[in-house]
Every structure is written in C-alpha cells, then in structure tokens.
Motif scaffolding. Structure first.
Motif, mmCIF file in Angstrom:
data_model
loop_
_atom_site.group_PDB
_atom_site.id
_atom_site.type_symbol
_atom_site.label_atom_id
_atom_site.label_comp_id
_atom_site.label_asym_id
_atom_site.label_seq_id
_atom_site.Cartn_x
_atom_site.Cartn_y
_atom_site.Cartn_z
ATOM 1 N N CYS A 25 47.766 -15.342 -26.828
ATOM 2 C CA CYS A 25 46.464 -15.674 -26.268
ATOM 3 C C CYS A 25 45.465 -15.874 -27.413
ATOM 4 O O CYS A 25 45.333 -15.017 -28.278
ATOM 5 C CB CYS A 25 45.986 -14.548 -25.352
ATOM 6 N N HIS A 28 42.857 -12.917 -27.040
ATOM 7 C CA HIS A 28 43.281 -11.523 -27.188
ATOM 8 C C HIS A 28 44.374 -11.307 -28.223
ATOM 9 O O HIS A 28 44.623 -10.195 -28.640
ATOM 10 C CB HIS A 28 43.781 -10.989 -25.849
ATOM 11 N N CYS A 81 48.046 -14.441 -19.170
ATOM 12 C CA CYS A 81 47.632 -13.433 -20.142
ATOM 13 C C CYS A 81 47.274 -12.154 -19.398
ATOM 14 O O CYS A 81 46.421 -12.175 -18.508
ATOM 15 C CB CYS A 81 46.424 -13.910 -20.947
#
Ligand SMILES: [Zn+2]
Length: 148
Positions: A25, A28, A81
């Motif tokens: 991601c 993140h 995600c």
C-alpha cells in the motif's frame, strides 16, 4: 561442470514468494492482497509503444494491425488494504521479477484497460471504488465483468 548455486537459490526464493507478490500500500506500506485478476492495458497510440522501447515503425505497424495493442508488464488490478479497509484499483508496472511499481489507477487508464472495443456505461474508477468500497471486499469485484 560448474554448479551455479546462485541461480538455483534465486529460483527457490521466487517459488516461495510466488504466492504473495511484493506489492505494498502506497499509504501504509503494508502488504496488499489481490482481489481481482490482472486487467491488461491497451493502447492505440504508437507514441505509447515508443515510450516503451518499440521503434517507431514497429509501433505504427502494431497499432495499424491490432488497433489495441496490449502493454506488456503493465496492468490494472484491485487490491485490498487491511489498513485502508478498502479495495482500490491500482496501475501496476512490473519492474523485474520481484519488484512492482503501483499507483492509484486514474480514469484514463481504466478506460484504456477496458479497451477500445469499448463499452459504454462502464463506471469510472471513482464511481467503481465508491460503489464497491461499501460492499464486502470479495463480493464487489465479481459482478464486474470485463472484456479481455
Ligand atoms: Zn493502505
């Protein structure tokens, strides 16, 4: 005979990693799980092919003969995600066997993937993610039929 231990080792590694690709991601940095198949990107523009290292004449010929030319090593794919709690569509570019570059898929690319065979009434990426982000992460994708 020289034994190429290095090569063997690399193959083993690839096999172990083949289940989960190194796609993270962008927000993140966590592993993303694929929730769709790969959707090939197509182009009608010789310039796009030239950018990818195909010479001008071949590029013109490809476009003339196929209209929509698939872009090798580039595709659209949806990922889940766990931190975003969302399925998002990404433009994925394979850099080498283990490296991928991903970026959120813009609408233009989405249309490019749908292809020139074209398809009125397909949702844009925005509409698509909005609609499906409210749904279960696996459910949403399946009802979207793609021409390939
Ligand atoms: Zn995330």
């Amino acid at each position: 005979m020289v034994k190429e231990a290095g090569v063997q080792k690399r193959c083993d590694k690839n096999r172990k990693r083949s289940k989960r690709r190194a796609i993270y991601c962008p927000i993140h940095g966590c592993h993303l799980d694929s929730v769709s198949q790969k959707y090939t990107l197509y182009t009608e523009k010789p310039e796009e092919l030239q950018k990818r290292g195909i010479n001008r004449q071949s590029a013109l010929m490809l476009v003339a003969s196929q209209t929509a030319v698939p872009l090798v090593g580039e595709w659209l794919e949806a990922f889940w995600c766990p931190h975003c709690q969302q399925t998002k569509w990404y433009y994925v570019k394979k850099l080498d066997n283990r490296k991928f570059e991903i970026s959120p898929a813009p609408t233009a690319l989405w249309q490019q993937a749908i292809g020139v065979k074209s398809t009125q009434g397909n949702p844009s990426v925005g509409e698509f993610t909005l609609r499906h982000s409210r749904m279960n992460r696996y459910q949403g994708i399946k009802d979207f039929i793609f021409i390939g």
